[in-house]
Design a protein around this motif. Structure first.
Motif, short mmCIF file in Angstrom:
data_model
loop_
_atom_site.label_atom_id
_atom_site.label_comp_id
_atom_site.label_asym_id
_atom_site.label_seq_id
_atom_site.Cartn_x
_atom_site.Cartn_y
_atom_site.Cartn_z
N UNK A 49 43.85 -17.69 0.75
CA UNK A 49 44.55 -17.39 2.01
C UNK A 49 46.03 -17.10 1.79
N UNK A 50 46.65 -17.82 0.88
CA UNK A 50 48.07 -17.60 0.58
C UNK A 50 48.30 -16.18 0.07
N UNK A 51 47.41 -15.71 -0.80
CA UNK A 51 47.53 -14.35 -1.32
C UNK A 51 47.37 -13.33 -0.20
N UNK A 52 46.36 -13.49 0.65
CA UNK A 52 46.12 -12.57 1.76
C UNK A 52 47.34 -12.53 2.68
N UNK A 53 47.85 -13.70 3.05
CA UNK A 53 49.01 -13.76 3.95
C UNK A 53 50.24 -13.11 3.32
N UNK A 54 50.43 -13.31 2.02
CA UNK A 54 51.57 -12.70 1.33
C UNK A 54 51.48 -11.19 1.29
N UNK A 55 50.29 -10.67 0.93
CA UNK A 55 50.09 -9.22 0.93
C UNK A 55 50.31 -8.65 2.33
N UNK A 56 49.73 -9.31 3.33
CA UNK A 56 49.82 -8.83 4.72
C UNK A 56 51.27 -8.78 5.18
N UNK A 57 52.02 -9.83 4.90
CA UNK A 57 53.42 -9.88 5.32
C UNK A 57 54.24 -8.76 4.69
N UNK A 58 54.06 -8.56 3.38
CA UNK A 58 54.83 -7.52 2.70
C UNK A 58 54.42 -6.12 3.13
N UNK A 59 53.12 -5.87 3.23
CA UNK A 59 52.65 -4.52 3.60
C UNK A 59 52.96 -4.18 5.05
N UNK A 100 43.90 -6.00 8.87
CA UNK A 100 43.83 -4.54 8.80
C UNK A 100 45.18 -4.04 9.28
N UNK A 101 45.87 -3.23 8.47
CA UNK A 101 47.22 -2.81 8.84
C UNK A 101 47.55 -1.44 8.30
N UNK A 102 48.58 -0.88 8.86
CA UNK A 102 49.15 0.39 8.40
C UNK A 102 50.54 0.08 7.91
N UNK A 103 50.85 0.45 6.66
CA UNK A 103 52.15 0.13 6.09
C UNK A 103 53.23 1.14 6.51
N UNK A 104 54.44 0.94 6.05
CA UNK A 104 55.59 1.79 6.42
C UNK A 104 55.42 3.24 6.01
N UNK A 105 54.49 3.52 5.09
CA UNK A 105 54.25 4.89 4.63
C UNK A 105 53.06 5.53 5.33
N UNK A 106 52.41 4.78 6.23
CA UNK A 106 51.27 5.30 6.97
C UNK A 106 49.93 5.04 6.32
N UNK A 107 49.93 4.37 5.17
CA UNK A 107 48.69 4.07 4.45
C UNK A 107 48.06 2.82 5.06
N UNK A 108 46.75 2.86 5.28
CA UNK A 108 46.03 1.73 5.88
C UNK A 108 45.44 0.85 4.80
N UNK A 109 45.46 -0.47 5.08
CA UNK A 109 44.96 -1.49 4.16
C UNK A 109 44.05 -2.45 4.89
N UNK A 110 42.97 -2.83 4.23
CA UNK A 110 42.12 -3.93 4.69
C UNK A 110 42.22 -5.02 3.64
N UNK A 111 42.64 -6.19 4.07
CA UNK A 111 42.76 -7.34 3.19
C UNK A 111 41.71 -8.35 3.60
N UNK A 112 40.92 -8.82 2.65
CA UNK A 112 39.79 -9.66 2.98
C UNK A 112 39.74 -10.89 2.09
N UNK A 113 39.44 -12.04 2.71
CA UNK A 113 39.14 -13.26 2.00
C UNK A 113 37.67 -13.56 2.25
N UNK A 114 36.80 -13.28 1.25
CA UNK A 114 35.36 -13.44 1.48
C UNK A 114 34.95 -14.86 1.80
#
Length: 123
Positions: A78-88, A109-123
């Protein structure tokens, strides 16, 4: 494919966010090309072991990045997911903020400052 000349900035940002990441190769546009000399024509970088190719596109197209295509990252905790999400999400926007949606422990699920979309998942 970045239409705004941000391929290099985006690539450098992504390798700063994710571990086990590096730039593998970069080709720049030469003097006299459609893009400014020194701008990325093609580059390959590695994010957490996955190779990704990016480029700047000289012509302006009627399309851009869309959330229908996103980069998917399996997180180790969860810490890794939250860190990636916050930065992206810095300068971008959440499409689905980090939370439990019933199909995994945590997902974002987010769109970063460059318009690229990311899905971050903790299975």
């Amino acid at each position: 494919m970045f239409q705004d000349g941000n391929a290099e900035a985006a690539m450098n940002f992504y390798i700063s966010v994710f571990p086990d990441s590096e730039i593998l190769s970069v080709e720049h546009y030469p003097v006299g090309a459609a893009e400014p000399a020194g701008s990325i024509q093609h580059a390959v970088f590695k994010l957490m072991g996955q190779q990704i190719k990016c480029s700047n596109s000289p012509p302006v197209h009627d399309f851009d990045f869309t959330p229908s295509m996103s980069l998917y990252v399996e997180c180790s905790d969860e810490t890794q997911l939250d860190g990636f999400a916050e930065q992206l999400a810095d300068g971008g926007e959440f499409l689905m903020p980090p939370g439990s949606y019933g199909f995994s422990q945590k997902f974002a699920f987010l769109k970063d400052r460059y318009g690229v979309s990311w899905q971050l998942n903790l299975p």
